[in-house]
Scaffold this motif. Structure first.
Motif, PDB file in Angstrom:
ATOM      1  N   UNK A 118      -9.400  -8.046  -4.046  1.00 41.08           N
ATOM      2  CA  UNK A 118      -9.779  -7.073  -3.030  1.00 41.08           C
ATOM      3  C   UNK A 118     -10.156  -5.744  -3.681  1.00 41.08           C
ATOM      4  N   UNK A 119     -11.380  -5.305  -3.477  1.00 42.37           N
ATOM      5  CA  UNK A 119     -11.863  -4.074  -4.097  1.00 42.37           C
ATOM      6  C   UNK A 119     -11.911  -2.900  -3.126  1.00 42.37           C
ATOM      7  N   UNK A 120     -11.271  -3.055  -1.969  1.00 39.49           N
ATOM      8  CA  UNK A 120     -11.214  -1.947  -1.023  1.00 39.49           C
ATOM      9  C   UNK A 120     -10.344  -0.830  -1.590  1.00 39.49           C
ATOM     10  N   UNK A 121     -10.531   0.399  -1.131  1.00 40.83           N
ATOM     11  CA  UNK A 121      -9.671   1.492  -1.596  1.00 40.83           C
ATOM     12  C   UNK A 121      -8.201   1.193  -1.283  1.00 40.83           C
ATOM     13  N   UNK A 122      -7.319   1.634  -2.171  1.00 45.05           N
ATOM     14  CA  UNK A 122      -5.883   1.391  -1.986  1.00 45.05           C
ATOM     15  C   UNK A 122      -5.360   1.993  -0.688  1.00 45.05           C
ATOM     16  N   UNK A 123      -6.006   3.028  -0.197  1.00 43.70           N
ATOM     17  CA  UNK A 123      -5.582   3.675   1.040  1.00 43.70           C
ATOM     18  C   UNK A 123      -5.851   2.859   2.288  1.00 43.70           C
ATOM     19  N   UNK A 124      -6.627   1.806   2.188  1.00 42.74           N
ATOM     20  CA  UNK A 124      -6.935   0.941   3.338  1.00 42.74           C
ATOM     21  C   UNK A 124      -5.843  -0.121   3.481  1.00 42.74           C
ATOM     22  N   UNK A 125      -4.633   0.324   3.722  1.00 38.99           N
ATOM     23  CA  UNK A 125      -3.455  -0.550   3.711  1.00 38.99           C
ATOM     24  C   UNK A 125      -3.556  -1.680   4.731  1.00 38.99           C
ATOM     25  N   UNK A 126      -4.036  -1.392   5.902  1.00 38.63           N
ATOM     26  CA  UNK A 126      -4.078  -2.404   6.971  1.00 38.63           C
ATOM     27  C   UNK A 126      -5.048  -3.539   6.703  1.00 38.63           C
ATOM     28  N   UNK A 127      -6.103  -3.270   5.974  1.00 40.69           N
ATOM     29  CA  UNK A 127      -7.123  -4.299   5.795  1.00 40.69           C
ATOM     30  C   UNK A 127      -7.193  -4.869   4.384  1.00 40.69           C
ATOM     31  N   UNK A 128      -6.410  -4.332   3.457  1.00 39.53           N
ATOM     32  CA  UNK A 128      -6.399  -4.874   2.101  1.00 39.53           C
ATOM     33  C   UNK A 128      -5.707  -6.234   2.079  1.00 39.53           C
ATOM     34  N   UNK A 129      -6.063  -7.070   1.129  1.00 40.42           N
ATOM     35  CA  UNK A 129      -5.415  -8.376   0.970  1.00 40.42           C
ATOM     36  C   UNK A 129      -3.998  -8.205   0.421  1.00 40.42           C
ATOM     37  N   UNK A 130      -3.747  -7.114  -0.305  1.00 43.88           N
ATOM     38  CA  UNK A 130      -2.433  -6.851  -0.885  1.00 43.88           C
ATOM     39  C   UNK A 130      -2.312  -5.351  -1.174  1.00 43.88           C
ATOM     40  N   UNK A 135      10.001   0.753 -13.999  1.00 48.86           N
ATOM     41  CA  UNK A 135       9.597   0.844 -12.591  1.00 48.86           C
ATOM     42  C   UNK A 135       8.308   1.652 -12.530  1.00 48.86           C
ATOM     43  N   UNK A 136       7.273   1.051 -11.964  1.00 47.49           N
ATOM     44  CA  UNK A 136       6.010   1.751 -11.757  1.00 47.49           C
ATOM     45  C   UNK A 136       5.830   1.881 -10.250  1.00 47.49           C
ATOM     46  N   UNK A 137       5.980   3.085  -9.744  1.00 44.41           N
ATOM     47  CA  UNK A 137       5.952   3.296  -8.287  1.00 44.41           C
ATOM     48  C   UNK A 137       4.543   3.611  -7.809  1.00 44.41           C
ATOM     49  N   UNK A 138       3.977   2.700  -7.021  1.00 36.79           N
ATOM     50  CA  UNK A 138       2.661   2.905  -6.414  1.00 36.79           C
ATOM     51  C   UNK A 138       2.663   2.446  -4.966  1.00 36.79           C
ATOM     52  N   UNK A 139       3.822   2.476  -4.331  1.00 40.60           N
ATOM     53  CA  UNK A 139       3.955   2.020  -2.952  1.00 40.60           C
ATOM     54  C   UNK A 139       3.290   3.022  -2.008  1.00 40.60           C
ATOM     55  N   UNK A 140       2.252   2.592  -1.263  1.00 39.00           N
ATOM     56  CA  UNK A 140       1.507   3.541  -0.440  1.00 39.00           C
ATOM     57  C   UNK A 140       2.198   3.942   0.856  1.00 39.00           C
ATOM     58  N   UNK A 141       3.302   3.292   1.225  1.00 36.49           N
ATOM     59  CA  UNK A 141       3.936   3.646   2.499  1.00 36.49           C
ATOM     60  C   UNK A 141       5.301   4.303   2.315  1.00 36.49           C
ATOM     61  N   UNK A 142       5.668   4.623   1.061  1.00 34.96           N
ATOM     62  CA  UNK A 142       6.938   5.314   0.799  1.00 34.96           C
ATOM     63  C   UNK A 142       6.687   6.539  -0.058  1.00 34.96           C
ATOM     64  N   UNK A 143       7.544   7.538   0.128  1.00 42.15           N
ATOM     65  CA  UNK A 143       7.465   8.706  -0.739  1.00 42.15           C
ATOM     66  C   UNK A 143       7.876   8.297  -2.152  1.00 42.15           C
TER      67      UNK A 143
END
Length: 85
Positions: free
Chosen positions: A6-18, A50-58
């Motif tokens: 999936x090459x969508x922007x990471x910010x497109x959480x709802x429509x990304x495959x992962x 730990x590499x933190x890149x979770x888009x829905x958590x601080x």
């Protein structure tokens, strides 16, 4: 819909495959425990980063959750002799 590459922007959480998730929030704690056990089985006893890149958590919450979840499954002590054999 978009597959594993999936090459969508990471910010497109709802429509990304992962999306990246904190430890225990994507894959289960059981799956992480299995990975840690496999590492130890094959002789790895070093750093787990730990590499933190979770888009829905601080940053703070995602990191704290990852630390808590990893601490619950890390194998800290060396095994003792197999006294039962």
């Amino acid at each position: 819909m978009y597959g594993l590459t999936d090459m969508q922007p990471y910010g497109e959480i709802r429509t990304r495959a992962w999306s990246f998730r904190s430890v225990g929030c994507g894959h289960s704690i059981q799956e992480w425990s299995d990975m840690i056990s496999a590492l130890r089985t094959y002789g790895y006893d070093y750093v787990v980063s730990i590499e933190h890149e979770d888009p829905i958590m601080s940053i703070e919450e995602g990191f704290a959750r990852a630390v808590k979840n990893l601490n619950s499954i890390l194998i800290e002590e060396q095994p003792s002799d197999m006294w039962w054999v």
